[in-house]
Design a protein around this motif. Structure first.
Motif, PDB file in Angstrom:
ATOM      1  N   ALA A  66       0.087   6.030   0.612  1.00 39.23           N
ATOM      2  CA  ALA A  66      -0.831   6.996   1.222  1.00 39.23           C
ATOM      3  C   ALA A  66      -0.108   7.770   2.318  1.00 39.23           C
ATOM      4  CB  ALA A  66      -2.034   6.259   1.800  1.00 39.23           C
ATOM      5  N   PRO A  67      -0.604   8.952   2.686  1.00 36.04           N
ATOM      6  CA  PRO A  67       0.026   9.732   3.764  1.00 36.04           C
ATOM      7  C   PRO A  67       0.125   8.920   5.053  1.00 36.04           C
ATOM      8  CG  PRO A  67      -1.675  11.027   2.666  1.00 36.04           C
ATOM      9  CD  PRO A  67      -1.780   9.621   2.145  1.00 36.04           C
ATOM     10  N   GLY A  68       1.298   8.897   5.644  1.00 39.72           N
ATOM     11  CA  GLY A  68       1.507   8.195   6.899  1.00 39.72           C
ATOM     12  C   GLY A  68       1.612   6.688   6.796  1.00 39.72           C
ATOM     13  N   GLN A  69       1.498   6.145   5.599  1.00 42.00           N
ATOM     14  CA  GLN A  69       1.560   4.696   5.417  1.00 42.00           C
ATOM     15  C   GLN A  69       3.003   4.214   5.594  1.00 42.00           C
ATOM     16  OE1 GLN A  69       0.022   3.297   1.680  1.00 42.00           O
ATOM     17  NE2 GLN A  69       1.265   1.454   1.741  1.00 42.00           N
ATOM     18  N   PRO A  70       3.228   3.214   6.428  1.00 47.21           N
ATOM     19  CA  PRO A  70       4.580   2.669   6.554  1.00 47.21           C
ATOM     20  C   PRO A  70       4.942   1.876   5.294  1.00 47.21           C
ATOM     21  CG  PRO A  70       3.059   1.428   7.930  1.00 47.21           C
ATOM     22  CD  PRO A  70       2.279   2.560   7.320  1.00 47.21           C
ATOM     23  N   VAL A  71       6.187   1.994   4.866  1.00 49.19           N
ATOM     24  CA  VAL A  71       6.657   1.255   3.692  1.00 49.19           C
ATOM     25  C   VAL A  71       7.982   0.597   4.010  1.00 49.19           C
ATOM     26  CG1 VAL A  71       5.482   2.698   1.990  1.00 49.19           C
ATOM     27  CG2 VAL A  71       7.766   3.305   2.717  1.00 49.19           C
ATOM     28  N   SER A  72       8.249  -0.502   3.343  1.00 48.71           N
ATOM     29  CA  SER A  72       9.522  -1.190   3.533  1.00 48.71           C
ATOM     30  C   SER A  72      10.633  -0.361   2.909  1.00 48.71           C
ATOM     31  CB  SER A  72       9.475  -2.580   2.892  1.00 48.71           C
ATOM     32  OG  SER A  72       9.298  -2.458   1.495  1.00 48.71           O
ATOM     33  N   MET A  73      11.835  -0.551   3.365  1.00 46.98           N
ATOM     34  CA  MET A  73      12.974   0.218   2.882  1.00 46.98           C
ATOM     35  C   MET A  73      13.776  -0.529   1.810  1.00 46.98           C
ATOM     36  SD  MET A  73      12.653   3.063   4.374  1.00 46.98           S
ATOM     37  CE  MET A  73      14.198   3.820   3.967  1.00 46.98           C
ATOM     38  N   ASP A  74      13.294  -1.692   1.389  1.00 46.16           N
ATOM     39  CA  ASP A  74      14.014  -2.426   0.353  1.00 46.16           C
ATOM     40  C   ASP A  74      13.942  -1.662  -0.964  1.00 46.16           C
ATOM     41  OD1 ASP A  74      11.208  -3.063   0.268  1.00 46.16           O
ATOM     42  OD2 ASP A  74      11.673  -4.639  -1.168  1.00 46.16           O
ATOM     43  N   TYR A  75      15.022  -1.688  -1.737  1.00 54.70           N
ATOM     44  CA  TYR A  75      15.068  -0.977  -3.007  1.00 54.70           C
ATOM     45  C   TYR A  75      14.907  -1.975  -4.127  1.00 54.70           C
ATOM     46  CZ  TYR A  75      16.373   2.136  -6.743  1.00 54.70           C
ATOM     47  OH  TYR A  75      16.356   2.886  -7.883  1.00 54.70           O
ATOM     48  N   ARG A  76      13.933  -1.730  -4.992  1.00 52.38           N
ATOM     49  CA  ARG A  76      13.693  -2.601  -6.145  1.00 52.38           C
ATOM     50  C   ARG A  76      13.739  -1.755  -7.404  1.00 52.38           C
ATOM     51  NH1 ARG A  76       8.448  -6.029  -5.264  1.00 52.38           N
ATOM     52  NH2 ARG A  76       8.895  -6.287  -7.467  1.00 52.38           N
ATOM     53  N   THR A  77      14.614  -2.121  -8.335  1.00 53.66           N
ATOM     54  CA  THR A  77      14.768  -1.352  -9.568  1.00 53.66           C
ATOM     55  C   THR A  77      13.554  -1.455 -10.471  1.00 53.66           C
ATOM     56  OG1 THR A  77      15.867  -3.200 -10.676  1.00 53.66           O
ATOM     57  CG2 THR A  77      17.277  -1.590  -9.561  1.00 53.66           C
ATOM     58  N   ASP A  78      12.691  -2.434 -10.240  1.00 54.41           N
ATOM     59  CA  ASP A  78      11.511  -2.615 -11.085  1.00 54.41           C
ATOM     60  C   ASP A  78      10.244  -2.015 -10.474  1.00 54.41           C
ATOM     61  OD1 ASP A  78      11.270  -4.463  -8.988  1.00 54.41           O
ATOM     62  OD2 ASP A  78      10.175  -5.883 -10.231  1.00 54.41           O
ATOM     63  N   ARG A  79      10.385  -1.277  -9.363  1.00 59.12           N
ATOM     64  CA  ARG A  79       9.197  -0.765  -8.670  1.00 59.12           C
ATOM     65  C   ARG A  79       9.108   0.761  -8.757  1.00 59.12           C
ATOM     66  NH1 ARG A  79       8.737  -2.679  -2.792  1.00 59.12           N
ATOM     67  NH2 ARG A  79      10.548  -1.341  -2.534  1.00 59.12           N
ATOM     68  N   LEU A  80       7.915   1.218  -9.063  1.00 53.38           N
ATOM     69  CA  LEU A  80       7.607   2.640  -9.078  1.00 53.38           C
ATOM     70  C   LEU A  80       6.827   2.971  -7.813  1.00 53.38           C
ATOM     71  CD1 LEU A  80       7.491   5.341 -10.623  1.00 53.38           C
ATOM     72  CD2 LEU A  80       5.328   4.557 -11.601  1.00 53.38           C
ATOM     73  N   ASN A  81       7.282   3.972  -7.081  1.00 54.02           N
ATOM     74  CA  ASN A  81       6.586   4.451  -5.888  1.00 54.02           C
ATOM     75  C   ASN A  81       5.845   5.722  -6.243  1.00 54.02           C
ATOM     76  OD1 ASN A  81       7.741   2.508  -4.042  1.00 54.02           O
ATOM     77  ND2 ASN A  81       9.640   3.651  -4.252  1.00 54.02           N
ATOM     78  N   ILE A  82       4.556   5.756  -5.956  1.00 58.42           N
ATOM     79  CA  ILE A  82       3.763   6.961  -6.185  1.00 58.42           C
ATOM     80  C   ILE A  82       3.180   7.389  -4.852  1.00 58.42           C
ATOM     81  CG2 ILE A  82       1.793   7.965  -7.355  1.00 58.42           C
ATOM     82  CD1 ILE A  82       2.258   6.087  -9.664  1.00 58.42           C
ATOM     83  N   GLU A  83       3.648   8.536  -4.362  1.00 54.12           N
ATOM     84  CA  GLU A  83       3.174   9.063  -3.084  1.00 54.12           C
ATOM     85  C   GLU A  83       1.955   9.949  -3.321  1.00 54.12           C
ATOM     86  OE1 GLU A  83       6.210  10.596  -0.426  1.00 54.12           O
ATOM     87  OE2 GLU A  83       7.714   9.514  -1.628  1.00 54.12           O
ATOM     88  N   LEU A  84       0.965   9.781  -2.448  1.00 54.10           N
ATOM     89  CA  LEU A  84      -0.311  10.477  -2.581  1.00 54.10           C
ATOM     90  C   LEU A  84      -0.558  11.420  -1.409  1.00 54.10           C
ATOM     91  CD1 LEU A  84      -2.371   7.279  -3.456  1.00 54.10           C
ATOM     92  CD2 LEU A  84      -1.493   8.981  -5.082  1.00 54.10           C
ATOM     93  N   ASP A  85      -1.386  12.447  -1.642  1.00 49.86           N
ATOM     94  CA  ASP A  85      -1.821  13.303  -0.548  1.00 49.86           C
ATOM     95  C   ASP A  85      -3.166  12.798  -0.015  1.00 49.86           C
ATOM     96  OD1 ASP A  85      -3.816  14.172  -2.321  1.00 49.86           O
ATOM     97  OD2 ASP A  85      -2.961  16.171  -2.582  1.00 49.86           O
ATOM     98  N   ASP A  86      -3.779  13.551   0.873  1.00 45.70           N
ATOM     99  CA  ASP A  86      -5.043  13.127   1.486  1.00 45.70           C
ATOM    100  C   ASP A  86      -6.196  13.020   0.489  1.00 45.70           C
ATOM    101  OD1 ASP A  86      -3.972  12.875   4.038  1.00 45.70           O
ATOM    102  OD2 ASP A  86      -4.347  14.991   4.504  1.00 45.70           O
ATOM    103  N   GLN A  87      -6.103  13.709  -0.635  1.00 41.81           N
ATOM    104  CA  GLN A  87      -7.148  13.642  -1.661  1.00 41.81           C
ATOM    105  C   GLN A  87      -6.790  12.652  -2.774  1.00 41.81           C
ATOM    106  OE1 GLN A  87      -6.023  16.927  -0.606  1.00 41.81           O
ATOM    107  NE2 GLN A  87      -7.642  16.686   0.904  1.00 41.81           N
TER     108      GLN A  87
END
Length: 96
Positions: A66-87
Motif C-alpha cells: 500500500a502507499p507509504g507502507q514500510p517493507v523489508s529490503m530482503d530479496y526473495r526470488t519466489d515473491r511477487l511485489n504488487i504496489e498499489l495506489d490509494d484506490q
C-alpha cells in the motif's frame, strides 16, 4: 555431543544458501518473472487477481504494498511485489 551440535549449526547456517532448483532446465522453481504480469497494472486489487498474478509470474508468495507502507529490503526470488495506489489499483509489479 559437541560434535553433533557443531555439525547441526553448520548445516543450519548453510541450508538457506541453496539456490532454487530448476524445472526442466528452465527457470528455477518459484523464480519470479514479471513480464507476463505487466498487463495487470491499472487493475484493482482482488484475491482472484493475486492468484492470477502468481500463476503468470511463477511465484509462490505475493506481497501487496500500500502507499507509504514500510517493507523489508530482503530479496526473495519466489515473491511477487504488487504496489498499489490509494484506490487499490496496481501501479507496479516487481520481483523480490
Amino acid at each position: 555431543m559437541q560434535l553433533i551440535l557443531a555439525a547441526s549449526l553448520v548445516w543450519g547456517a548453510t541450508s538457506g544458501c541453496a539456490a532454487p532448483m530448476a524445472v526442466d532446465g528452465g527457470e528455477p522453481a518459484g523464480a519470479c518473472e514479471t513480464s507476463a504480469a505487466q498487463s495487470l497494472v491499472g487493475q484493482r486489487k482482488s484475491e482472484a487477481l493475486g492468484v492470477d498474478a502468481m500463476k503468470r509470474t511463477g511465484t509462490s508468495t505475493i506481497r501487496w504494498i500500500a502507499p507509504g507502507q514500510p517493507v523489508s529490503m530482503d530479496y526473495r526470488t519466489d515473491r511477487l511485489n504488487i504496489e498499489l495506489d490509494d484506490q487499490e489499483r496496481i501501479i507496479r509489479v516487481t520481483c523480490g
